[in-house]
Design a protein around this motif. Structure first.
Motif, PDB file in Angstrom:
ATOM      1  N   GLU A 193       0.833  -1.200   0.000  1.00  0.00           N
ATOM      2  CA  GLU A 193       0.000   0.000   0.000  1.00  0.00           C
ATOM      3  C   GLU A 193       0.867   1.250   0.000  1.00  0.00           C
ATOM      4  O   GLU A 193       0.574   2.227  -0.714  1.00  0.00           O
TER       5      GLU A 193
ATOM      6  N   GLU B 131       0.942   4.209  -2.836  1.00  0.00           N
ATOM      7  CA  GLU B 131       0.617   5.591  -2.455  1.00  0.00           C
ATOM      8  C   GLU B 131       1.781   6.530  -2.749  1.00  0.00           C
ATOM      9  O   GLU B 131       1.572   7.672  -3.173  1.00  0.00           O
TER      10      GLU B 131
ATOM     11  N   ASP C 212       1.512   9.784  -4.999  1.00  0.00           N
ATOM     12  CA  ASP C 212       1.902  11.069  -4.402  1.00  0.00           C
ATOM     13  C   ASP C 212       2.985  11.754  -5.229  1.00  0.00           C
ATOM     14  O   ASP C 212       2.976  12.975  -5.397  1.00  0.00           O
TER      15      ASP C 212
ATOM     16  N   HIS D 111      -6.939   3.342  -7.712  1.00  0.00           N
ATOM     17  CA  HIS D 111      -6.376   4.501  -8.411  1.00  0.00           C
ATOM     18  C   HIS D 111      -6.592   4.383  -9.916  1.00  0.00           C
ATOM     19  O   HIS D 111      -6.932   5.366 -10.583  1.00  0.00           O
TER      20      HIS D 111
END
Length: 249
Positions: free
Chosen positions: A70, A74, A78, A128
């Motif tokens: 995860e 991320e 980001d 996403h």
């Protein structure tokens, strides 16, 4: 055939097939997230890409750990705003071992790294991809998932599972514009290859079983990955592409 301007995360990219794939994606204009359990190896790959004019960051992750997976997904979003391609490439080998001598610990470790990792990657990347309108997931399976080998019960099970998971995800995610494909390399000339050997199975023996007469090279796998990730493969999903020199005929 282009992956220019795509954001690509490659696991197991500190060496071998993953490193070659990360480098080729960067060479073709992608921004690459180099993921590896070995932090220094990941950094070396990313630094090499940047030295050649590409864009890359390195992230340490244990792909069998949900929090780590995860976190690298991320971090990718980001850093670059999206994740267009996830290549679940990290894997570990199995020394040729009779099934009765395979320990439960070995079995579990191989399933966790070789198969659960792809489930975790999809679990955290798909939301996403769905939100951004699509994406590509590539899973490194193996010819061993198609034609089993003596003494590789845990490894063959993990790679057979990877192929079936790929097909399930392709079916499940097609409506979201997410394509999912597997790559099935034959014995590939990396540092990991000798770990499959035993007293009765040598690297030379492996090469002799390949009709084209040679081991695969990491770049052979990278070229297949770059094609499957590109828009040229827009109608290809749910396939297990054999990069095998004819081994599975």
């Amino acid at each position: 055939m282009t992956v220019r301007d795509k954001v690509v995360a490659v696991t197991g990219a500190g060496a071998g097939m993953g490193q070659s794939t990360a480098e080729l994606f960067a060479e073709r204009g992608a921004s690459v997230v180099v993921v590896d359990l070995d932090e220094d190896a990941a950094a070396n790959t990313a630094e090499g890409i940047e030295a050649d004019g590409g864009e890359a960051i390195a992230v340490r992750a244990d792909v069998s750990d949900a929090e780590d997976v995860e976190a690298f997904v991320e971090r990718t979003v980001d850093e670059f705003g999206r994740i267009d391609v996830l290549h679940n490439n990290a894997g570990i080998p199995q020394e040729s071992t009779p099934v009765e001598d395979v320990t439960e610990e070995t079995w579990d470790a191989i399933q966790d790294v070789n198969l659960k990792s792809a489930f975790l990657g999809a679990k955290y990347a798909v939301p996403h991809m769905r939100e951004q309108g699509g994406g590509v997931i590539l899973n490194t399976a193996s010819t061993a998932g198609i034609r089993p080998r003596t003494g590789l019960s845990a490894y063959c099970a993990s790679k057979g599972g990877m192929i079936t998971l790929t097909k399930q995800l392709a079916y499940e995610l097609a409506g979201d514009g997410v394509r999912v494909n597997a790559i099935c390399p034959v014995a590939t000339d990396t540092n990991m290859l000798p770990e499959f050997a035993s007293g009765e199975l040598t690297v030379e023996d492996m090469a002799e079983t390949i009709p084209l007469g040679r081991l695969a090279e990491p770049d052979d796998i990278a070229q297949a990955a770059a094609f499957l990730a590109s828009d040229d493969a827009d109608m290809i999903t749910g396939t297990a592409l054999e990069v095998d020199g004819g081994r599975d005929i």
